[in-house]
Design a protein around this motif. Structure first.
Motif, PDB file in Angstrom:
ATOM      1  N   VAL A  33       0.840  -1.197   0.000  1.00 13.08           N
ATOM      2  CA  VAL A  33       0.000   0.000   0.000  1.00 13.08           C
ATOM      3  C   VAL A  33       0.880   1.254   0.000  1.00 13.08           C
ATOM      4  O   VAL A  33       0.643   2.196  -0.763  1.00 13.08           O
ATOM      5  CB  VAL A  33      -0.971  -0.006   1.198  1.00 13.08           C
ATOM      6  CG1 VAL A  33      -1.621   1.357   1.389  1.00 13.08           C
ATOM      7  CG2 VAL A  33      -2.027  -1.086   1.024  1.00 13.08           C
ATOM      8  N   ASN A  37       0.835   3.948  -3.125  1.00 12.16           N
ATOM      9  CA  ASN A  37       0.483   5.350  -2.924  1.00 12.16           C
ATOM     10  C   ASN A  37       1.528   6.329  -3.452  1.00 12.16           C
ATOM     11  O   ASN A  37       1.260   7.524  -3.530  1.00 12.16           O
ATOM     12  CB  ASN A  37       0.187   5.617  -1.447  1.00 12.16           C
ATOM     13  CG  ASN A  37      -1.160   5.080  -1.022  1.00 12.16           C
ATOM     14  OD1 ASN A  37      -2.082   4.970  -1.829  1.00 12.16           O
ATOM     15  ND2 ASN A  37      -1.283   4.732   0.241  1.00 12.16           N
ATOM     16  N   LYS A  91      -6.854   1.400  -5.148  1.00 14.17           N
ATOM     17  CA  LYS A  91      -6.900   2.584  -4.281  1.00 14.17           C
ATOM     18  C   LYS A  91      -7.919   2.390  -3.165  1.00 14.17           C
ATOM     19  O   LYS A  91      -7.656   2.755  -2.008  1.00 14.17           O
ATOM     20  CB  LYS A  91      -7.249   3.817  -5.119  1.00 14.17           C
ATOM     21  CG  LYS A  91      -7.385   5.097  -4.340  1.00 14.17           C
ATOM     22  CD  LYS A  91      -6.112   5.889  -4.368  1.00 14.17           C
ATOM     23  CE  LYS A  91      -6.278   7.256  -3.738  1.00 14.17           C
ATOM     24  NZ  LYS A  91      -5.854   7.301  -2.352  1.00 14.17           N
ATOM     25  N   ALA A  92      -9.059   1.796  -3.481  1.00 13.02           N
ATOM     26  CA  ALA A  92     -10.073   1.535  -2.460  1.00 13.02           C
ATOM     27  C   ALA A  92      -9.530   0.606  -1.376  1.00 13.02           C
ATOM     28  O   ALA A  92      -9.746   0.828  -0.184  1.00 13.02           O
ATOM     29  CB  ALA A  92     -11.330   0.938  -3.102  1.00 13.02           C
ATOM     30  N   ALA A  94      -6.324   0.180  -0.660  1.00 10.17           N
ATOM     31  CA  ALA A  94      -5.281   0.931   0.045  1.00 10.17           C
ATOM     32  C   ALA A  94      -5.883   1.895   1.068  1.00 10.17           C
ATOM     33  O   ALA A  94      -5.373   2.014   2.188  1.00 10.17           O
ATOM     34  CB  ALA A  94      -4.423   1.697  -0.967  1.00 10.17           C
ATOM     35  N   ASP A  95      -6.962   2.555   0.687  1.00  8.74           N
ATOM     36  CA  ASP A  95      -7.579   3.551   1.566  1.00  8.74           C
ATOM     37  C   ASP A  95      -8.378   2.932   2.716  1.00  8.74           C
ATOM     38  O   ASP A  95      -8.668   3.621   3.699  1.00  8.74           O
ATOM     39  CB  ASP A  95      -8.507   4.466   0.759  1.00  8.74           C
ATOM     40  CG  ASP A  95      -7.754   5.403  -0.163  1.00  8.74           C
ATOM     41  OD1 ASP A  95      -6.512   5.514  -0.050  1.00  8.74           O
ATOM     42  OD2 ASP A  95      -8.415   6.017  -1.022  1.00  8.74           O
ATOM     43  N   HIS A  96      -8.745   1.657   2.589  1.00  7.68           N
ATOM     44  CA  HIS A  96      -9.576   0.988   3.600  1.00  7.68           C
ATOM     45  C   HIS A  96      -8.987  -0.384   3.937  1.00  7.68           C
ATOM     46  O   HIS A  96      -9.728  -1.353   4.129  1.00  7.68           O
ATOM     47  CB  HIS A  96     -11.010   0.825   3.079  1.00  7.68           C
ATOM     48  CG  HIS A  96     -11.650   2.105   2.677  1.00  7.68           C
ATOM     49  ND1 HIS A  96     -12.278   2.940   3.571  1.00  7.68           N
ATOM     50  CD2 HIS A  96     -11.734   2.719   1.466  1.00  7.68           C
ATOM     51  CE1 HIS A  96     -12.735   4.005   2.935  1.00  7.68           C
ATOM     52  NE2 HIS A  96     -12.416   3.895   1.659  1.00  7.68           N
ATOM     53  N   ARG A  97      -7.678  -0.453   4.036  1.00  6.68           N
ATOM     54  CA  ARG A  97      -6.974  -1.723   4.174  1.00  6.68           C
ATOM     55  C   ARG A  97      -7.509  -2.600   5.301  1.00  6.68           C
ATOM     56  O   ARG A  97      -7.659  -3.818   5.147  1.00  6.68           O
ATOM     57  CB  ARG A  97      -5.480  -1.456   4.377  1.00  6.68           C
ATOM     58  CG  ARG A  97      -4.612  -2.648   4.124  1.00  6.68           C
ATOM     59  CD  ARG A  97      -3.155  -2.342   4.389  1.00  6.68           C
ATOM     60  NE  ARG A  97      -2.854  -2.330   5.804  1.00  6.68           N
ATOM     61  CZ  ARG A  97      -2.771  -3.409   6.573  1.00  6.68           C
ATOM     62  NH1 ARG A  97      -2.961  -4.595   6.074  1.00  6.68           N
ATOM     63  NH2 ARG A  97      -2.495  -3.302   7.845  1.00  6.68           N
ATOM     64  N   TYR A 125     -16.538   0.838  -2.029  1.00  8.43           N
ATOM     65  CA  TYR A 125     -15.451   1.805  -1.856  1.00  8.43           C
ATOM     66  C   TYR A 125     -14.864   2.289  -3.179  1.00  8.43           C
ATOM     67  O   TYR A 125     -14.409   3.420  -3.282  1.00  8.43           O
ATOM     68  CB  TYR A 125     -14.334   1.221  -0.996  1.00  8.43           C
ATOM     69  CG  TYR A 125     -14.694   1.068   0.456  1.00  8.43           C
ATOM     70  CD1 TYR A 125     -15.317   2.083   1.166  1.00  8.43           C
ATOM     71  CD2 TYR A 125     -14.399  -0.108   1.129  1.00  8.43           C
ATOM     72  CE1 TYR A 125     -15.639   1.938   2.497  1.00  8.43           C
ATOM     73  CE2 TYR A 125     -14.712  -0.263   2.473  1.00  8.43           C
ATOM     74  CZ  TYR A 125     -15.336   0.767   3.149  1.00  8.43           C
ATOM     75  OH  TYR A 125     -15.648   0.619   4.472  1.00  8.43           O
ATOM     76  N   SER A 126     -14.859   1.425  -4.185  1.00 10.64           N
ATOM     77  CA  SER A 126     -14.231   1.800  -5.462  1.00 10.64           C
ATOM     78  C   SER A 126     -15.215   2.386  -6.465  1.00 10.64           C
ATOM     79  O   SER A 126     -14.815   3.092  -7.391  1.00 10.64           O
ATOM     80  CB  SER A 126     -13.556   0.586  -6.101  1.00 10.64           C
ATOM     81  OG  SER A 126     -14.527  -0.362  -6.550  1.00 10.64           O
TER      82      SER A 126
END
Length: 186
Positions: A33, A37, A91-92, A94-97, A125-126
């Protein structure tokens, strides 16, 4: 997406430069992640005309929903939005691992999550609905390609980095973007 049309995955490739920076990621790995990023900033710093960034997905069994998540990301890459849809799912995650990983790889709230719960979270999320492609058996060929490519290059953990076809064991996700840029540009 019609099931009579062959499934075609968009390669997860950005930029078009002569120097090739390949990264093997497991989407829920905190180090992957951290690397993921940095990719947009890396492309901006080096220039898309000077580097080709390739993401390969490295499913790992100790990340217990890894296979489901990798399959969904690759399913997203078959949609009309292609690699950008796959990037949105990455990304979803990564942002909500924490919503996709287990505490210490073996405990926590996700013990009660089903694969369908994970798919619902990925879509929510995505904003990417890749369920139809996810359900197509031939998607396994794309997944197997990523797995075989990793094995052929001796990749076992994520993130792992390659520059121009050579594994760079001393490059890490914690490195500054400028450090990656210097290594890529030689």
């Amino acid at each position: 997406m019609s099931n009579d049309k062959p499934l075609q995955a968009d390669p997860l490739v950005w930029g078009h430069g002569k120097n090739v920076f390949e990264v093997f990621l497991e989407p829920t790995c905190p180090f992957s992640v951290r690397a993921f990023n940095k990719f947009d900033a890396l492309l901006a710093e080096v220039g898309e005309d000077k580097v080709t960034l390739k993401i390969h997905l490295q499913s790992q069994p100790w990340h217990l929903y890894s296979g489901v998540i990798v399959r969904y990301i690759l399913a997203a890459s078959t949609l009309p939005e292609g690699k950008e849809a796959a990037k949105a799912v990455l990304k979803a995650v990564a942002d909500h691992r924490e919503e996709f990983e287990f505490t210490d790889h073996c405990a926590g709230p996700n013990m009660d999550a089903t694969p369908n719960d994970i798919l619902n979270r990925l879509e929510s999320y995505s904003g990417i609905n890749a369920r139809e492609a996810f359900a197509r058996p031939e998607l396994q060929n794309v997944i197997k390609w990523h797995s075989k490519y990793s094995r052929q290059n001796g990749i076992h953990v994520s993130p792992t980095f390659m520059v121009n076809g050579l594994v760079q064991a001393d490059i890490g996700s914690g490195d500054e973007i400028s450090s990656w840029a210097k290594r890529i540009q030689g």
